[in-house]
Structure formats: structure tokens, C-alpha cells
Design a protein around this motif. Structure first.
Motif, short mmCIF file in Angstrom:
data_model
loop_
_atom_site.label_atom_id
_atom_site.label_comp_id
_atom_site.label_asym_id
_atom_site.label_seq_id
_atom_site.Cartn_x
_atom_site.Cartn_y
_atom_site.Cartn_z
N ALA A 1 13.33 -38.41 -0.66
CA ALA A 1 14.04 -37.87 0.14
C ALA A 1 15.49 -37.37 -0.87
O ALA A 1 15.96 -38.22 -1.33
CB ALA A 1 14.71 -38.80 1.17
N ALA A 2 15.85 -35.98 -0.65
CA ALA A 2 16.80 -35.50 -1.92
C ALA A 2 17.49 -34.43 -1.10
O ALA A 2 17.05 -33.65 0.09
CB ALA A 2 15.85 -35.07 -2.88
N ALA A 3 18.85 -34.20 -1.47
CA ALA A 3 19.64 -33.06 -1.13
C ALA A 3 20.39 -32.80 -2.59
O ALA A 3 20.83 -33.40 -3.22
CB ALA A 3 20.43 -33.53 0.20
N ALA A 4 20.78 -31.62 -2.45
CA ALA A 4 21.67 -30.81 -3.48
C ALA A 4 23.17 -31.22 -3.37
O ALA A 4 23.53 -31.54 -2.02
CB ALA A 4 21.52 -29.33 -3.32
N VAL A 5 23.79 -31.52 -4.36
CA VAL A 5 25.27 -31.86 -4.42
C VAL A 5 25.85 -31.06 -5.49
O VAL A 5 25.06 -30.55 -6.41
CB VAL A 5 25.57 -33.29 -4.53
N ARG B 1 16.95 -22.27 -13.19
CA ARG B 1 18.51 -22.99 -12.71
C ARG B 1 18.15 -24.48 -12.59
O ARG B 1 17.38 -25.11 -11.89
CB ARG B 1 19.00 -22.23 -11.69
N ILE B 2 19.45 -25.18 -12.89
CA ILE B 2 19.54 -26.52 -12.33
C ILE B 2 20.75 -26.94 -11.69
O ILE B 2 21.72 -25.80 -11.70
CB ILE B 2 19.33 -27.41 -13.54
N GLY B 3 20.84 -27.91 -11.00
CA GLY B 3 22.11 -28.51 -10.42
C GLY B 3 21.66 -29.89 -10.02
O GLY B 3 20.83 -30.43 -10.12
N VAL C 1 10.09 -34.59 -9.72
CA VAL C 1 11.58 -34.03 -10.22
C VAL C 1 11.58 -32.51 -10.26
O VAL C 1 12.47 -31.70 -9.88
CB VAL C 1 12.10 -34.93 -11.40
N CYS C 2 10.47 -32.11 -10.83
CA CYS C 2 10.24 -30.49 -11.25
C CYS C 2 10.31 -29.97 -9.81
O CYS C 2 10.92 -28.89 -9.61
CB CYS C 2 8.97 -30.39 -11.99
N GLN C 3 9.33 -30.50 -8.86
CA GLN C 3 9.39 -29.82 -7.37
C GLN C 3 10.81 -29.86 -6.77
O GLN C 3 11.30 -28.97 -6.03
CB GLN C 3 8.43 -30.70 -6.39
N LEU D 1 15.42 -26.75 -4.66
CA LEU D 1 16.82 -26.78 -4.26
C LEU D 1 17.60 -25.63 -5.20
O LEU D 1 18.44 -25.27 -4.42
CB LEU D 1 17.41 -28.15 -4.68
N TYR D 2 16.98 -25.34 -6.21
CA TYR D 2 17.85 -24.32 -7.11
C TYR D 2 16.79 -23.01 -7.59
O TYR D 2 17.64 -22.28 -8.09
CB TYR D 2 18.36 -25.17 -8.35
#
Length: 428
Positions: A86-90, A139-141, A167-169, A174-175
């Protein structure tokens, strides 16, 4: 209760997807896994309303043992065991990851992506993946993630590659609008594993974890591998794929693994080429005495294993396509024999009194001979870890009892999963 989660995972689309990924009998259990990830995220980070959910499967290797790193062919498949998040951008410029069953938190600051001396596996892989994204122009974030995995560690099912692809997915979704395909995610995962974790792997593991289904991959041009989805399944043909623990652990066998591609390449370089894919057996025979002296007998045997194993993959694929399952089993058996006698990755030379894989294979071979049906071989990198057995469905429980009575280890039935790495939200 998180109403958004319950609505998402109890929708008709979600139930159908989860059944495709895990089977109908595991659907509710899998929903609980994702729910625990969501709850773990909430405990660590707070708000869970904007979460996305991700999965990357483990993999099984059916043919092509230690061929990918010399630009060979493999036959592999994604399996239902997976790593989820479970993940979300910050907007902090920091990646933070917690993993169920592991203490602490991995924190990676994206303004420093050079390898860090002494950094542990999880953090090192994340850092290497972020670096790989930038190298390839993506891009990364930052993001926060809660991760859980049932891909058995140090088992040959590629728990590390499953995590890398996960992690790649996440970063792709997200970015990068989900732009990265299976090949690019595999290249970046390999980059992280080779340079940030010092594991000299090819791309077999990452490709099988990212693509989905049973596939054959030809690494003759490693930057653009040829991938073909193979129809038909062992399950439909009446066979179960079984992974058997041998009591060993291959977590610290980098030197043993590295010796295989290094020795194969030493033989190739004697002919002025980089990899064994550019050799033939007749070339080796023509200079055998010289090669035995300069590269060593084991290196010659390993090069010959590569050549036969590479050809064997093609025969396996054709047998599956033709529904000739007895021939498929013969090729699996031949692959196992070659790995044992020529490749020599069944036990560590330095601790030869511990031969868990050999003992388990011996017990399994006797069982299959008495049964008159099935096949077995070392699974994955070898030296310790697990074996693969292919048995008629009806024989699995008897075999389970035999393994428990003799070696005291466990076995796990695995199934081919048609869906590779995925953000579940995009398919609901």
C-alpha cells in the motif's frame, strides 16, 4: 474501518482480478493481506484515503538454469506468491518503506543516490532502483509504503526481484503514468541488484516477476530480449508444481553464484567472444586440452552445460505447445541432471558435508521412479535453497508426507499467475 478500501476490494471487478491472481479459494485471504498493509500504513504514516495498492509476483524457473547471464534462453513463469504494497506519493523527496515481519524502516533521500557502503539490502535496492530510473530518463519522487511478502526468502522464488519490480511499479505508477514496461523494469531491477547489492544476476528473475504468465525469453540481445507467452499450463495437464525446502539458505552465496558466469565467460573469452552464446560444443572440443589447462575443467563443464541447456529450452517450449507433457518432464529431468553433474550448483564446495539439495533430490528421484511419473531439478541459483518437483496432482500429499518424514522440511504448491507486476487500482 477504511470505507474506501472496503468498497474498492469488494467490488465485482476487484473480486474477478483477485481470483485471476490468486485463485477463488484464496480471494478472501488475499483481501486480508492488503487490508493489513493498509492498516500498517495507517499506523506508521497516518491518512490512508489516497492509497494505491501494488503487487509483483515471485517466479519459478522451469528451464534454462544459469543461462541468462550468458545471453541464453529461459523458460519461466510468474507465480501466485507475491510481494504487495500500500503506497502513496509524498512531496518530501524521501522514500520510506516498512515491511511486515521486519523491524525498522528503510528511508532513502532522493538527493543522494550513490551506493552507500554497508547499507542493507532493502534500502540499497530502493536507492539503486531510483538511480536506475534517472539513468534511463524517468521521473522519481518520494513515497511512503507498507510492504508484505509471502515469496519465501532465500528460496529460489526471487523474493528480491519481486521486491525490485514492486518498487519499479510504484515509481512507474506514481510518477511516470505507468509507462515502464516489463523489460525496462527488469533492466532497472538488474541495475540495482548488480551495482547496489553486489549480486551478479542476469535478467531472468526480474523478467519473470514483471511480465506475467509462462514465458520463454531469449537474451541473445539482452537490451531487447525476445519474449513469448507460452500457452498451456502444468495444472491443466494434470501436474502440480511443487517447491520443496531443503533446509539450506542461499542468502550469502554470492561468491558461488558469481563463479558460474565468470567461469563460463572465461571459456568464451578464450575464443575472443564475451559469452557462451557465441560458442559451439565443437569449438570447445577443438581446443579442449588448452581450455582445461587455462580455464579449468569445471569451467569447461559449465560452458557445455550452457550449450545443452540453451538448446533444451527450445525443445521444452515446443513440447508444451504440442501438449507432449511426457517430453516436457524428460527435459526437466535432463536439466536437473546437467545442473548436478556439469553446472555443479547442488552444494557448496566449501561445505560439502552439507548437501541438503542433493539429499532432497535423491529422495524425490526415488519417489518419482517408483511412481512412474513426474520430474525434479534444482530450482533457481542453487548451492542451497529449494528444488522443483513436478508431480501428478494425486501424488502431492503422499510426497508431502515423505518429505516431512525424511527431511523435516516443507513443500509449497505454486501456480502460474497470468498477471505480472501491477497497480491494482488501475484494473479495478
Amino acid at each position: 474501518m477504511n470505507e474506501q478500501f472496503e468498497q474498492l476490494f469488494n467490488s465485482a471487478q476487484a473480486k474477478q482480478l483477485l481470483e485471476q491472481m490468486y485463485g477463488s479459494e484464496e480471494r478472501e485471504q488475499q483481501i486480508d493481506r492488503y487490508r493489513k498493509c493498509m492498516e500498517g500504513y495507517g499506523t506508521q504514516y497516518g491518512n490512508t484515503e489516497s492509497l494505491k495498492y501494488f503487487s509483483a509476483p515471485g517466479r519459478t524457473e522451469i528451464g534454462g538454469n544459469h543461462t541468462d547471464h550468458n545471453h541464453g534462453k529461459v523458460l519461466a513463469a510468474s507465480i501466485q506468491l507475491d510481494t504487495i504494497a500500500a503506497a502513496a506519493a509524498v512531496d518530501t523527496g524521501v522514500i520510506s518503506v516498512i515491511s511486515e515481519g521486519y523491524p525498522g524502516i528503510s528511508v532513502i533521500h532522493l538527493d543522494n543516490l550513490e551506493p552507500q557502503e554497508g547499507e542493507g539490502g532493502t534500502a540499497a535496492l530502493i536507492r539503486g532502483i531510483a538511480h536506475g530510473f534517472l539513468q534511463h530518463g524517468y521521473r522519481i519522487g518520494g513515497f511512503n509504503a507498507s510492504v508484505s511478502s509471502n515469496v519465501l526468502p532465500a528460496s529460489g522464488l526471487s523474493s528480491s526481484a519481486s521486491f525490485e519490480v514492486l518498487v519499479c511499479q510504484i515509481l512507474s505508477t506514481l510518477y511516470n503514468n505507468g509507462e515502464l514496461d516489463a523489460v525496462m523494469m527488469s533492466r532497472i531491477g538488474k541495475h540495482a541488484e548488480n551495482l547496489y547489492w553486489n549480486k551478479p544476476s542476469g535478467m531472468l528473475d526480474q523478467m519473470a516477476c514483471s511480465y506475467g504468465g509462462m514465458i520463454t525469453i531469449d537474451f541473445k540481445e539482452p537490451a531487447q530480449p525476445r519474449i513469448e507467452r507460452i500457452p498451456g499450463t502444468f495444472e491443466a495437464a494434470g501436474y502440480s508444481l511443487v517447491i520443496v525446502g531443503t533446509g539450506g539458505n542461499h542468502a550469502d552465496l554470492t561468491k558461488d553464484y558469481a563463479s558460474i558466469p565468470n567461469e563460463m565467460r572465461a571459456v568464451a573469452q578464450a575464443f575472443g567472444v564475451e559469452v557462451c552464446r557465441d560458442l559451439t560444443a565443437e569449438m570447445i572440443y577443438g581446443r579442449l586440452a588448452e581450455l582445461r589447462e587455462t580455464a579449468g575443467d569445471r569451467a569447461v563443464l559449465r560452458a557445455l552445460h550452457f550449450l545443452d541447456e540453451n538448446d533444451r529450452v527450445g525443445r521444452q517450449v515446443e513440447a508444451i505447445k504440442s501438449g507432449e507433457w511426457q517430453n516436457v518432464l524428460k527435459h526437466i529431468t535432463a536439466s536437473g541432471n546437467s545442473s548436478w553433474k556439469w553446472l555443479q550448483n547442488i552444494y557448496q564446495e566449501s561445505v560439502s558435508h552439507e548437501q541438503g539439495i542433493a539429499i532432497t533430490l535423491a529422495i524425490t528421484e526415488r519417489f518419482i521412479e517408483q511412481l512412474g511419473d513426474g520430474a525434479c531439478r534444482v530450482h533457481g541459483g542453487g548451492f542451497a535453497g529449494v528444488i522443483l518437483a513436478v508431480l501428478p496432482h494425486a501424488a502431492v500429499e503422499e510426497y508431502r508426507e515423505l518429505i516431512a518424514r525424511t527431511t523435516g522440511t516443507e513443500l509449497f504448491k505454486i501456480r502460474v499467475r497470468e498477471i505480472g507486476a501491477v497497480c491494482l487500482n488501475t484494473l479495478f
